[in-house]
Scaffold this motif. Structure first.
Motif, PDB file in Angstrom:
ATOM      1  N   TYR A   3       0.847  -1.194   0.000  1.00 19.10           N
ATOM      2  CA  TYR A   3       0.000   0.000   0.000  1.00 19.10           C
ATOM      3  C   TYR A   3       0.879   1.240   0.000  1.00 19.10           C
ATOM      4  O   TYR A   3       1.726   1.421   0.876  1.00 19.10           O
ATOM      5  N   VAL A   4       0.694   2.099  -1.005  1.00 18.19           N
ATOM      6  CA  VAL A   4       1.451   3.349  -1.124  1.00 18.19           C
ATOM      7  C   VAL A   4       0.445   4.496  -1.073  1.00 18.19           C
ATOM      8  O   VAL A   4      -0.282   4.745  -2.044  1.00 18.19           O
ATOM      9  N   MET A   5       0.404   5.191   0.044  1.00 14.93           N
ATOM     10  CA  MET A   5      -0.641   6.187   0.270  1.00 14.93           C
ATOM     11  C   MET A   5      -0.528   7.401  -0.642  1.00 14.93           C
ATOM     12  O   MET A   5      -1.537   7.929  -1.131  1.00 14.93           O
ATOM     13  N   HIS A   6       0.695   7.876  -0.912  1.00 13.56           N
ATOM     14  CA  HIS A   6       0.837   9.182  -1.563  1.00 13.56           C
ATOM     15  C   HIS A   6       0.262   9.208  -2.979  1.00 13.56           C
ATOM     16  O   HIS A   6      -0.140  10.270  -3.459  1.00 13.56           O
ATOM     17  N   LEU A   7       0.175   8.060  -3.658  1.00 14.78           N
ATOM     18  CA  LEU A   7      -0.405   8.045  -5.002  1.00 14.78           C
ATOM     19  C   LEU A   7      -1.890   8.383  -4.954  1.00 14.78           C
ATOM     20  O   LEU A   7      -2.391   9.179  -5.753  1.00 14.78           O
ATOM     21  N   GLY A   8      -2.599   7.786  -3.991  1.00  9.17           N
ATOM     22  CA  GLY A   8      -4.016   8.086  -3.836  1.00  9.17           C
ATOM     23  C   GLY A   8      -4.249   9.517  -3.381  1.00  9.17           C
ATOM     24  O   GLY A   8      -5.212  10.167  -3.803  1.00  9.17           O
ATOM     25  N   VAL A   9      -3.356  10.012  -2.523  1.00  5.58           N
ATOM     26  CA  VAL A   9      -3.487  11.392  -2.043  1.00  5.58           C
ATOM     27  C   VAL A   9      -3.375  12.368  -3.206  1.00  5.58           C
ATOM     28  O   VAL A   9      -4.197  13.286  -3.361  1.00  5.58           O
ATOM     29  N   LEU A  10      -2.337  12.189  -4.023  1.00  7.98           N
ATOM     30  CA  LEU A  10      -2.155  13.097  -5.159  1.00  7.98           C
ATOM     31  C   LEU A  10      -3.318  13.013  -6.139  1.00  7.98           C
ATOM     32  O   LEU A  10      -3.803  14.035  -6.645  1.00  7.98           O
TER      33      LEU A  10
END
Length: 356
Positions: A3-10
Motif C-alpha cells: 500500500y502506497v498512500m501518496h499516489l491516492g493522495v495526489l
C-alpha cells in the motif's frame, strides 16, 4: 500488495479540483455509466469546508465532463513516475515544464478535431480559443492562462501545496479503511477479472504490486506499468462495481458481434446513434425503413448490449451507443486479429529460414 498512500493522495488532490468545477457533469456521467450510489461523494462533502479556495481562472486545468479526463490528470498520468516520484517531484515537473500552455490548448483542440499547430502567435491562439465549442467560463480560463501563464502556474502550485497536506491527513485517518478495501479486493476474483478489463499480464503476481486508494473518485480503476513488470494500481471504493459491469460483456462472442454488424440496417443504426440519441420513429425516418423493422433491429442491438436506453420521454424511448460494450470488446477483437497477424510473421520467418 504494497500500500502506497501518496499516489491516492495526489490523485485526490486533483480529483477535488475536478469535482469542485464539474460536480454535476461528473456525477451525471457516473450515474449513467455505473449507477446511483448514495455515498459516492461523501468524502468530497466532508472535505469541502477544509480545502483552500481554487481560483476560477484555473478551471481549464480541471475541466472534465466525466468521460474525458481533465488536463491536469492527463498530465500527471504521462509525466509522473508512479514508482519513483513524490508529490514534490510533481510540483517540480510543473515548475520546469516549459510547454504547458501549448499542451493545454492541444488538449481541447484535439478533442474537437482542430489541428495541433501551437505556434507562438498569441493572437492566433486567443482567436482559436474563442472559436472553441465550449462554455464561456472555460474560454475565459484558457485566455487568462495564455496571457498570464506564470501567474496562473503560481496559483496552481499554491493550490496543490495547500491542498496536499489536508488530503494527506484525511487519508491517514482512513488508513484502516484503505487496508480493509485492499484486503477485500485481493481476497476475491477482482484482480483476475482486472486482467480482462485491462488486458494486463496473465502471469501477474499480485503480491508484488503497488496499490493506492482514491476516496474522491469512487469509480477510479487505473494502473501504471514499468519495464520491470511492476504495476501500480489506483482504485476507488467502487472499482469492483466498474470492473464487474464491464465483465458482463465477457460472454459476448465474436460471432454474435459480427452477426450484429453484418446487417446494413444495424450498421447504419449504430452510425446514427454514435452521433446523437434517437427514437425508433426518428431512426425510421432517417433510414427510410418501417418502424417495425427498426424495432426489430433495435431489439437485436440491445440484446447484444451494443446500444442502451438513454432516456424516456412519455411513450418515446431514446437510444444511444453503449460505449462500454465496445470498450470491453476491444481486447477480444484485438486478440482475434493478433492471432492472424502473428501467422503472417511466422510465414515471414519460415521464408527467411529457407533463404538461408
Amino acid at each position: 500488495m504494497k500500500y502506497v498512500m501518496h499516489l491516492g493522495v495526489l490523485h485526490d488532490v486533483l480529483a477535488y479540483g475536478v469535482l469542485h468545477f464539474n460536480f454535476k457533469a461528473v456525477r451525471e456521467y457516473y450515474e449513467r455509466s455505473a449507477g446511483y450510489f448514495e455515498d459516492a461523494y461523501v468524502h468530497y462533502d466532508k472535505l469541502k469546508s477544509q480545502m483552500p479556495p481554487i481560483p476560477r481562472s484555473l478551471y481549464a486545468f480541471f475541466y472534465s465532463n466525466g468521460k474525458k479526463r481533465s488536463f491536469i490528470s492527463e498530465f500527471m498520468f504521462s509525466e509522473f513516475d508512479y514508482f519513483k516520484n513524490t508529490f514534490d517531484d510533481f510540483l517540480l515537473i510543473l515548475e520546469e515544464y516549459v510547454d504547458i500552455p501549448s499542451r493545454l490548448l492541444a488538449h481541447f483542440f484535439d478533442e474537437q478535431g482542430i489541428e495541433d499547430d501551437m505556434s507562438e502567435d498569441l493572437t492566433k491562439s486567443l482567436q482559436r480559443i474563442l472559436e472553441l465549442e465550449a462554455n464561456d467560463d472555460l474560454k475565459v480560463s484558457l485566455v487568462t492562462i495564455m496571457i498570464n501563464w506564470e501567474q496562473q502556474r503560481g496559483l496552481l502550485l499554491d493550490y496543490l501545496r495547500h491542498a496536499y497536506p489536508i488530503i494527506e491527513k484525511y487519508h491517514e485517518q482512513l488508513y484502516n479503511s484503505s487496508i480493509k478495501l485492499i484486503a477485500k479486493l485481493s481476497s476475491g476474483r477482482f484482480f483476475d477479472n482486472l486482467g480482462f478489463y485491462f488486458s494486463i499480464d496473465e502471469d501477474l503476481s499480485i503480491k508484488k504490486q503497488v496499490i493506492s486508494i482514491s476516496y474522491l473518485n469512487s469509480f477510479l480503476v487505473m494502473y501504471r506499468y514499468n519495464h520491470q513488470k511492476q504495476y501500480a494500481f489506483i482504485m476507488g471504493k467502487y472499482a469492483e462495481v466498474i470492473v464487474n459491469k464491464v465483465l458482463q460483456y465477457k460472454d459476448s462472442t465474436l460471432q454474435n458481434l459480427f452477426d450484429a454488424l453484418s446487417h446494413p440496417v444495424n450498421l447504419e443504426t449504430l452510425e446514427l446513434l454514435n452521433e446523437c440519441e434517437y427514437t425508433a420513429t426518428k431512426l425510421s425516418e432517417k433510414l427510410h425503413v418501417s418502424r417495425q423493422m427498426v424495432n426489430r433491429h433495435l431489439l437485436q442491438l440491445n440484446d447484444m448490449m451494443l446500444i442502451r436506453v438513454s432516456r424516456r420521454n412519455g411513450p418515446e424511448i431514446y437510444y444511444t451507443i453503449n460505449a462500454e460494450c465496445f470498450q470491453a470488446m476491444q481486447p477480444i477483437v484485438a486478440r482475434f486479429l493478433m492471432k492472424f497477424a502473428r501467422h503472417g510473421e511466422n510465414i515471414s520467418e519460415e521464408k527467411a529460414e529457407v533463404l538461408k
